[in-house]
Design a protein around this motif. Structure first.
Motif, PDB file in Angstrom:
ATOM      1  N   ILE A   3       2.512   6.055  -7.556  1.00  0.00           N
ATOM      2  CA  ILE A   3       0.747   6.060  -8.291  1.00  0.00           C
ATOM      3  C   ILE A   3       0.580   6.111  -9.725  1.00  0.00           C
ATOM      4  O   ILE A   3       0.675   6.790 -10.033  1.00  0.00           O
ATOM      5  CB  ILE A   3      -0.090   6.616  -7.490  1.00  0.00           C
ATOM      6  N   LEU A  50      -2.180   1.305  -6.703  1.00  0.00           N
ATOM      7  CA  LEU A  50      -3.305   1.786  -6.766  1.00  0.00           C
ATOM      8  C   LEU A  50      -3.227   2.258  -8.395  1.00  0.00           C
ATOM      9  O   LEU A  50      -3.759   2.814  -8.542  1.00  0.00           O
ATOM     10  CB  LEU A  50      -2.926   2.914  -6.129  1.00  0.00           C
ATOM     11  N   MET A  95     -11.664   5.656  -7.269  1.00  0.00           N
ATOM     12  CA  MET A  95     -11.532   4.969  -6.254  1.00  0.00           C
ATOM     13  C   MET A  95     -12.476   5.731  -5.016  1.00  0.00           C
ATOM     14  O   MET A  95     -12.646   6.881  -4.628  1.00  0.00           O
ATOM     15  CB  MET A  95     -10.211   5.210  -5.428  1.00  0.00           C
ATOM     16  N   ASP A 120      -6.266   8.013   4.267  1.00  0.00           N
ATOM     17  CA  ASP A 120      -4.835   7.600   4.148  1.00  0.00           C
ATOM     18  C   ASP A 120      -4.841   6.363   4.908  1.00  0.00           C
ATOM     19  O   ASP A 120      -4.815   7.258   6.297  1.00  0.00           O
ATOM     20  CB  ASP A 120      -3.963   7.770   3.710  1.00  0.00           C
ATOM     21  N   TYR A 142      -8.514  -3.931   0.140  1.00  0.00           N
ATOM     22  CA  TYR A 142      -8.365  -4.187  -0.927  1.00  0.00           C
ATOM     23  C   TYR A 142      -6.665  -4.880  -1.759  1.00  0.00           C
ATOM     24  O   TYR A 142      -6.288  -4.268  -1.747  1.00  0.00           O
ATOM     25  CB  TYR A 142      -8.568  -2.769  -1.684  1.00  0.00           C
ATOM     26  N   ASP A 181      -4.521  -3.962  -4.917  1.00  0.00           N
ATOM     27  CA  ASP A 181      -4.343  -3.554  -5.616  1.00  0.00           C
ATOM     28  C   ASP A 181      -5.131  -3.470  -7.082  1.00  0.00           C
ATOM     29  O   ASP A 181      -5.609  -2.749  -7.825  1.00  0.00           O
ATOM     30  CB  ASP A 181      -2.909  -3.115  -6.548  1.00  0.00           C
ATOM     31  N   GLY A 205      -9.202  -2.130  -6.739  1.00  0.00           N
ATOM     32  CA  GLY A 205      -9.146  -0.706  -6.808  1.00  0.00           C
ATOM     33  C   GLY A 205      -9.868  -0.626  -5.325  1.00  0.00           C
ATOM     34  O   GLY A 205      -9.655  -1.631  -4.307  1.00  0.00           O
ATOM     35  N   TYR A 206     -10.077   0.715  -4.736  1.00  0.00           N
ATOM     36  CA  TYR A 206     -11.009   0.475  -4.112  1.00  0.00           C
ATOM     37  C   TYR A 206     -12.265   1.116  -4.105  1.00  0.00           C
ATOM     38  O   TYR A 206     -13.295   1.815  -3.732  1.00  0.00           O
ATOM     39  CB  TYR A 206     -10.462   2.309  -3.214  1.00  0.00           C
ATOM     40  N   ARG A 240     -10.769   9.507  -5.844  1.00  0.00           N
ATOM     41  CA  ARG A 240     -10.442   9.277  -7.251  1.00  0.00           C
ATOM     42  C   ARG A 240     -11.706   9.390  -8.294  1.00  0.00           C
ATOM     43  O   ARG A 240     -12.467   8.107  -8.606  1.00  0.00           O
ATOM     44  CB  ARG A 240      -9.432   8.569  -7.876  1.00  0.00           C
TER      45      ARG A 240
END
Ligand code: SIN
Length: 297
Positions: free
Chosen positions: A99, A112, A117, A122, A178, A180, A183-184, A275
Motif C-alpha cells: 500500500i 491504495l 479512505m 476489506d 473505486y 486506485d 481512493g475510497y 484512513r
C-alpha cells in the motif's frame, strides 16, 4: 497513572505475554515479542486470543522482511493471494501487497496510494471476504495517514433498538468500484440503486455472527455499502445513514499513528477501518497480507 501506561497481567494460558490497551473499546498492544522468530503454540494462541477479544493487535518495533511477515500471518490461517498489478517490477510473495503512494519511473509501486479512505471492511463486496488483515509499516509520512479502526461488536451491542429491529434478518449490498486514483473518498450509497456495470458487489447480513467468538458485529460501512437489499431508496438511505453515524462514533475507535516497524493485525469480521489524509508529497509504504475468511452469516 494513565490507563495506557498500565501493563496488563498475562492472559490465562499465556505465560509471559504482556499487553496494554490501545483505546477504551478496541485494540491491544503486545509487548516484548519478536515476531521475526517462530512462536511456540502457547504464545501464538495467547496472541490470537488477545486479538479476537480486542479486534486489533499491535506490535511495535518489529523488523520483518516479507518472508517473516508472511510466516506470522500464516499462523492465523490460509493466506489470500494478491493479484497485484502494482508490483514495481519486484518478485513479491503472492500473498503480499504494497500500500503505497510511491511512484517509480512514473508507475505506482503499490495500491491504495493517496488520501483519505472512508470506513470499510476489506473485500465485503465478495462472497468470502478475508478474516484478517495485517499491515507492516515501512515508510511513514511526517504526519497524517493514521489508520482508524472501529469496534463493530460494540457498535452492534449499543445500536438503538429501533435500528436493530429494522435490520434483523436483512442483507445489504456491498460494492467495490473505486479506482486506485480516486481512493475510497465517496460514500457507496451514492451508487444506489444499481451497481455500475462491471463492479464487484455482494449482499451480506447487516449483522454477522463471528465464527470464532460467536458475538454479533455490525457488517455495513459507509465506504462500500450501497443499499439495504429489497428496500426502497429513501428508507434504505435513512437507515444506513443512521447506522453509519452510530458505528463511526469516536468511542468505538482507535487511530493508529504509524511508525516504521509497526505490525498491526485487525479482525476484518469485527472491525472496520478508515484512513486519514496525509501529505501527497511525502512517501508512505505499508506491506499488507490478508488471511482467507468464510462467507459471513
Ligand atoms: C487499507 O484499507 O487496507 C489501507 C489502510 C491504510 O492505508 O492505512
Amino acid at each position: 497513572m494513565p490507563t495506557e501506561e498500565i501493563a496488563q497481567p498475562p492472559p490465562l494460558g499465556a505465560p509471559g505475554l504482556v499487553t496494554r490497551p490501545l483505546a477504551s473499546e478496541i485494540g491491544v498492544e503486545i509487548l516484548g515479542v519478536d515476531l521475526s522468530r517462530p512462536l511456540d503454540d502457547a504464545t501464538f494462541r495467547a496472541i490470537e486470543s488477545a486479538w479476537l477479544d480486542n479486534c486489533v493487535l499491535l506490535a511495535r518495533g518489529q523488523n520483518l522482511d516479507e518472508d517473516a511477515q508472511v510466516a506470522f500471518a500464516a499462523r492465523f490461517g490460509p493466506l489470500g493471494q494478491n493479484v497485484n498489478k502494482h508490483n514495481g517490477g519486484s518478485k513479491r510473495h503472492p500473498a503480499t501487497m504494497l500500500i503505497s503512494n510511491i511512484r517509480e519511473n512514473g508507475q505506482l509501486i503499490g495500491a491504495l496510494p493517496d488520501g483519505e479512505m472512508l470506513f470499510h471492511s476489506d473485500q465485503c463486496y465478495v462472497e468470502t471476504p478475508c478474516s484478517a488483515g495485517m499491515l507492516y509499516g515501512i515508510e511513514i509520512p511526517s504526519h497524517g495517514g493514521e489508520t482508524i479502526f472501529a469496534n463493530m461488536y460494540r457498535a452492534w451491542e449499543t445500536l438503538p433498538g429501533d435500528l436493530k429491529r429494522a435490520v434483523v434478518g436483512r442483507k445489504a449490498v456491498n460494492i467495490f468500484e473505486y479506482s486506485d486514483a480516486e481512493g475510497y473518498g465517496a460514500s457507496a450509497m451514492d451508487l444506489f440503486p444499481a451497481p455500475p456495470p462491471g463492479s464487484k458487489h455482494y449482499a451480506h447480513p447487516i449483522a454477522r455472527a463471528h465464527p470464532a467468538t460467536g458475538r454479533k458485529a455490525l457488517y455495513v460501512n459507509r465506504g462500500m455499502t450501497m443499499c439495504v437489499e429489497g428496500m426502497a431508496r429513501a428508507e434504505s438511505d435513512a437507515l444506513l445513514t443512521r447506522i453509519f453515524d452510530h458505528q463511526e462514533q469516536a468511542r468505538f475507535q482507535y487511530a493508529h499513528a504509524w511508525r516504521p516497524g509497526d505490525l498491526l493485525v485487525w479482525d476484518n469480521r469485527s472491525a472496520l477501518h478508515a484512513r486519514n489524509d496525509f501529505p501527497a508529497n511525502e512517501r508512505r509504504m505499508l506491506r499488507r497480507v490478508t488471511v482467507l475468511g468464510q462467507r459471513p452469516c
